[in-house]
Design an enzyme around this catalytic site. Structure first.
Site, PDB file in Angstrom:
ATOM      1  N   GLY A  10       0.834  -1.206   0.000  1.00 16.61           N
ATOM      2  CA  GLY A  10       0.000   0.000   0.000  1.00 16.61           C
ATOM      3  C   GLY A  10       0.864   1.250   0.000  1.00 16.61           C
ATOM      4  CG  PHE A  11       0.337   6.126   0.439  1.00 16.56           C
ATOM      5  CD1 PHE A  11       1.476   6.723  -0.089  1.00 16.56           C
ATOM      6  CD2 PHE A  11      -0.368   6.789   1.436  1.00 16.56           C
ATOM      7  CE1 PHE A  11       1.911   7.969   0.371  1.00 16.56           C
ATOM      8  CE2 PHE A  11       0.044   8.027   1.894  1.00 16.56           C
ATOM      9  CZ  PHE A  11       1.193   8.606   1.375  1.00 16.56           C
ATOM     10  CB  ILE A  12       1.495   4.232   4.827  1.00 16.68           C
ATOM     11  CG1 ILE A  12       0.649   5.502   4.632  1.00 16.68           C
ATOM     12  CG2 ILE A  12       2.443   4.410   6.018  1.00 16.68           C
ATOM     13  CD1 ILE A  12      -0.266   5.855   5.800  1.00 16.68           C
ATOM     14  CG  ASP A  31      -0.874  -5.361  -0.031  1.00 19.63           C
ATOM     15  OD1 ASP A  31      -0.455  -4.282   0.422  1.00 19.63           O
ATOM     16  OD2 ASP A  31      -1.982  -5.468  -0.615  1.00 19.63           O
ATOM     17  N   GLY A  36      -3.681  -2.077  -2.309  1.00 19.93           N
ATOM     18  CA  GLY A  36      -2.238  -1.980  -2.556  1.00 19.93           C
ATOM     19  C   GLY A  36      -1.957  -2.211  -4.031  1.00 19.93           C
ATOM     20  CG  LEU A  76       1.050  -0.019   8.047  1.00 23.24           C
ATOM     21  CD1 LEU A  76       2.078  -0.731   8.915  1.00 23.24           C
ATOM     22  CD2 LEU A  76       1.766   0.839   7.021  1.00 23.24           C
ATOM     23  CE1 TYR A 149     -10.786   2.729   8.252  1.00 21.62           C
ATOM     24  CE2 TYR A 149     -10.528   4.974   9.063  1.00 21.62           C
ATOM     25  CZ  TYR A 149      -9.979   3.834   8.536  1.00 21.62           C
ATOM     26  OH  TYR A 149      -8.631   3.765   8.296  1.00 21.62           O
ATOM     27  CE  LYS A 153      -7.345   1.374  11.612  1.00 18.87           C
ATOM     28  NZ  LYS A 153      -6.491   0.396  10.872  1.00 18.87           N
TER      29      LYS A 153
END
Ligand code: UDP
Length: 323
Positions: A10-12, A31, A36, A76, A149, A153
């Site tokens: 993914g991005f991060i 992933d 991603g 993540l 969401y 979390k």
């Protein structure tokens, strides 16, 4: 150190993989490529210290092997972005809660330190400025999908803290605020890549609501550096940290800045929230992190500020994304 990154394409996650490899770690990524992208890690495929499994973290057989082989876990993998959450609530809730459950149970089996990435959505629509880790959460009703969401979390956080208290599992929780940088796509609603792409294509910049909502944007390199540092900090175990940037800007001003930086002929188009997301959608008016705790624990201070961040993202889009 052998590190497992869930959501590492993914991005991060892909920037974290870069960071850990650069500090000499061996990196294992799992992933499922739901959000991603293989392109994010394409440059790492030849590195002998990089290993990729394209698989869901819900596959416990694969996860068991990966967790047993690694020393630490950076978790993540999660559903990403408000837009996706509004569109696919079942998937979001399940992905976030069940995925974290697998990670924590297996980490407890092999006693591996785990860092769980959480979110500033945890604070909900509280208008406190800035948000401190111990602040109360203010959420809307369950009939409004977006709050699922935040709660999914929050369950992840509760579970991580419960494993720490009850099972002696070393868990660290990081609440990420709006993070931006190269490789982030606008596909899941994120405002900066969307505005940059719109500006480069001379399309209208879609400002939702009255544009007066305030956000603070953190460059992804600041974020992954903080995450890697927290993992090495014994005093961070059992604790929750905000990681972000505390300099805010309104979304309207952000749009103007991006038009000016790209020298675009685009105009700004206001879109009501009901149209942008769903009927009755509530947005956060202002979201600013208190960074005192992270500063004390790891001397955290964001190095990149908005103008520089925007220039880097614009350059990335010009060079890499088909605009
Ligand atoms: N936003 C916007 N236009 C867009 C996408 C997002 O005005 O095309 C707004 C969104 O409503 C929010 C802010 O920009 O107020 C940041 O949105 P993003 O999805 O990037 O992150 P959030 O803060 O919602 O987690």
């Amino acid at each position: 150190m052998k590190a497992l990154i869930t959501g590492g394409a993914g991005f991060i996650g892909s920037h974290l993989a870069d960071k850990l490899l650069s500090q000499g770690d061996e990196v294992y990524v799992i992933d499922d490529l739901s959000t991603g992208r293989l392109e994010n890690v394409a440059h790492l495929r030849q590195n002998s210290r990089f290993h990729l499994a394209v698989e869901s973290i819900l596959n416990e057989t694969v996860m068991d092997r990966l967790v047993s082989e690694c020393d630490v876990i950076y978790h993540l993998a999660a559903a990403v972005g408000v837009e996706l959450i509004v569109k696919s609530p079942v998937e979001t809730i399940q992905r976030n809660i069940l995925g974290t459950d697998v990670v924590l149970r297996l980490a407890a089996r092999y006693l591996r330190r785990v860092l769980i990435t959480s979110t500033s959505e945890i604070y909900g629509k509280s208008e406190a400025v800035p948000f401190r880790e111990e602040d109360d959460r203010v959420l809307g009703p369950t009939t409004k999908g977006r709050w699922s969401y935040s709660d999914s979390k929050a369950i992840d956080e509760f579970l991580a803290l419960a494993f720490y208290k009850e099972k002696n599992l070393q868990t660290i929780i990081v609440r990420l605020f709006n993070t931006v940088g190269p490789r982030q796509t606008g596909r899941y609603g994120m405002v900066i890549p969307r505005f940059v792409e719109q500006a480069l294509k001379s399309q209208p910049l879609t400002v939702y609501g009255d544009g007066r909502q305030i956000r603070c944007f953190t460059y992804v390199e600041d974020v992954v550096q903080a995450i890697a540092k927290l993992m090495k900090t014994d005093a961070a175990v059992g604790e929750v940290f905000n990681i972000g940037n505390d300099q805010g800007i309104s979304i309207e001003e952000l749009a103007q800045k991006i038009i000016s930086f790209t020298e675009s002929s685009s105009v700004i188009e206001r879109i009501p929230y009901d149209q942008a997301y769903e009927q009755g959608f509530e947005d956060m008016k202002i979201r600013v992190p208190d960074l005192g705790k992270a500063k004390q624990a790891i001397s955290y201070r964001p190095r990149f500020q908005l103008d520089d961040i925007l220039k880097r993202v614009i350059e990335h889009f010009r060079e890499n994304e088909a605009v």
